[in-house]
Design an enzyme around this catalytic site. Sequence first.
Site, mmCIF file in Angstrom:
data_model
loop_
_atom_site.group_PDB
_atom_site.id
_atom_site.type_symbol
_atom_site.label_atom_id
_atom_site.label_comp_id
_atom_site.label_asym_id
_atom_site.label_seq_id
_atom_site.Cartn_x
_atom_site.Cartn_y
_atom_site.Cartn_z
ATOM 1 N N SER A 100 2.684 -5.212 13.768
ATOM 2 C CA SER A 100 1.436 -5.014 13.032
ATOM 3 C C SER A 100 0.181 -5.318 13.841
ATOM 4 O O SER A 100 -0.898 -4.861 13.494
ATOM 5 C CB SER A 100 1.436 -5.879 11.773
ATOM 6 O OG SER A 100 1.564 -7.242 12.117
ATOM 7 N N LYS A 105 2.214 -2.475 0.738
ATOM 8 C CA LYS A 105 1.410 -1.746 1.729
ATOM 9 C C LYS A 105 1.444 -0.243 1.371
ATOM 10 O O LYS A 105 0.781 0.159 0.430
ATOM 11 C CB LYS A 105 1.903 -2.043 3.143
ATOM 12 C CG LYS A 105 1.815 -3.554 3.478
ATOM 13 C CD LYS A 105 2.011 -3.830 4.940
ATOM 14 C CE LYS A 105 2.280 -5.305 5.241
ATOM 15 N NZ LYS A 105 1.241 -6.238 4.856
ATOM 16 N N HIS A 154 5.435 -2.079 8.163
ATOM 17 C CA HIS A 154 4.438 -1.134 8.679
ATOM 18 C C HIS A 154 5.110 0.184 9.092
ATOM 19 O O HIS A 154 4.691 0.821 10.058
ATOM 20 C CB HIS A 154 3.668 -1.762 9.840
ATOM 21 C CG HIS A 154 2.870 -2.950 9.408
ATOM 22 N ND1 HIS A 154 1.631 -2.836 8.812
ATOM 23 C CD2 HIS A 154 3.170 -4.263 9.407
ATOM 24 C CE1 HIS A 154 1.188 -4.046 8.498
ATOM 25 N NE2 HIS A 154 2.093 -4.930 8.839
HETATM 26 N N1 PLP Z 1 6.300 -8.546 7.551
HETATM 27 C C1 PLP Z 1 5.279 -7.933 8.184
HETATM 28 C C2 PLP Z 1 5.532 -7.249 9.492
HETATM 29 C C3 PLP Z 1 3.990 -7.939 7.604
HETATM 30 O O1 PLP Z 1 2.975 -7.355 8.216
HETATM 31 C C4 PLP Z 1 3.811 -8.591 6.360
HETATM 32 C C5 PLP Z 1 2.479 -8.636 5.705
HETATM 33 O O2 PLP Z 1 1.466 -8.872 6.285
HETATM 34 C C6 PLP Z 1 4.905 -9.202 5.758
HETATM 35 C C7 PLP Z 1 6.141 -9.167 6.371
HETATM 36 C C8 PLP Z 1 4.778 -9.866 4.432
HETATM 37 O O3 PLP Z 1 4.715 -8.873 3.453
HETATM 38 P P1 PLP Z 1 4.221 -9.223 1.970
HETATM 39 O O4 PLP Z 1 2.745 -9.003 1.964
HETATM 40 O O5 PLP Z 1 4.971 -8.308 1.073
HETATM 41 O O6 PLP Z 1 4.575 -10.653 1.755
#
Ligand code: PLP
Length: 420
Positions: free
Chosen positions: A207, A266, A235
Amino acid sequence: MWCSRLLRAWSAAAPCSLLRQHSALAHMTRILEGELESIRGAGTWKSERVITSPQGPHIHVEGSRGGILNFCANNYLGLSSHPEVIRSGHEALEKFGAGLSSVRFICGTQSIHKSLEEKISHFHQREDAILYASCFDANAGIFEALLTPEDAVLSDELNHASIIDGIRLCKANKYRYKHMDMQDLEAKLQDAQKHRLRLIATDGAFSMDGDIAPLKEICQLAQKYQALVFIDECHATGFLGPNGRGTDELLGVMDQVTIVNSTLGKALGGAAGGYTTGPKALIDLLRQRSRPYLFSNSLPPAVVGCASKALDLLMESNAIAQSMAAKTKRFRSKMATAGFTISGQDHPICPVMLGDARLASVMADDMLERGIYVIGFSFPVVPKGKARIRVQISAVHSEDDIDRCVDAFTEVGHKHRALP
Ligand code: PLP
């Protein structure tokens, strides 16, 4: 004067335990103020801008005049405010209520939770799926439930914080391999042969950099060293690959990746929620053992309704994802022509690399003054000296929106000498 007399009078009257508590609080406050000052001093203070409209490409932000063009949401497909997604959320709210006031295994499972889990496993072509309140929870809950001190987990050094935290919670032997470095992963796999199970854990798309894990090579190594592969697809789900199934589809390894964790917060409507999808035995075990699942409230019906409709829309057609990909290409190529360095491959996360934390922060502020909402990222979110402004493209940006963003970057880049 009046205040200190009052404090003296209060101190005289206050019992000893209250005074001790007061001095402990004052001590803590002094420590925290020192910490906060050092964050401000380093130029890495993160302030939150307040949006007064629904999420979308055009938003209203408190303190800014007029509409703002939004380039920093994970709303990749523009489904956060899609009328059908909203309608489905309303219907679920009406039909199933505000929430469950319960965890799933006590009395918090409704028919819509079961049907969303089925839809998710069908979408990813896996045996089963389990919902969580967030993907953070899904990542926090999987490693501890699956791995024991007899096992090993091999994790990319730039994995998301929630994977790192999830791994910290488990008792398996921990190996951290250099970012996307297959030689290092192989060396670690050789070392890990002595353990019962080996699980390779990686973000599908990273990300902060917009780069994509070399899943083909990872799966080849997994086969050679009898390891399992876990990917975090937050992502990627909904838009990477010919049918938007994710990085594993994009790279042709859907049948070789064992476990997929992803988010509903997302591209899939943006409300909230996360999930694990994979082999049935694993999902059954998570329902018995995974602590964020066992000890946290069920997903609210409106959230389930929104995600369910988002998946329906994606299974009907991949036109939205294709539109997003075309706009991403436009932005990346125009920014490169303007002289900026954009990290990552053809991903809608487009990090504009600037290096200096203050430069990233002031340029982001100047962009907002020009009506463009982007965010600067610096240490500790990204490594020191690698500050950047992360731009995220959405299917609902128009070509004109993209061009306005590039023009504003060019102007601000020249102003701050970020461009030659
Ligand atoms: N994993 C990644 C790669 C993320 O970018 C995010 C969120 O920023 C998460 C996990 C966590 O997701 P959630 O917002 O559903 O807790």
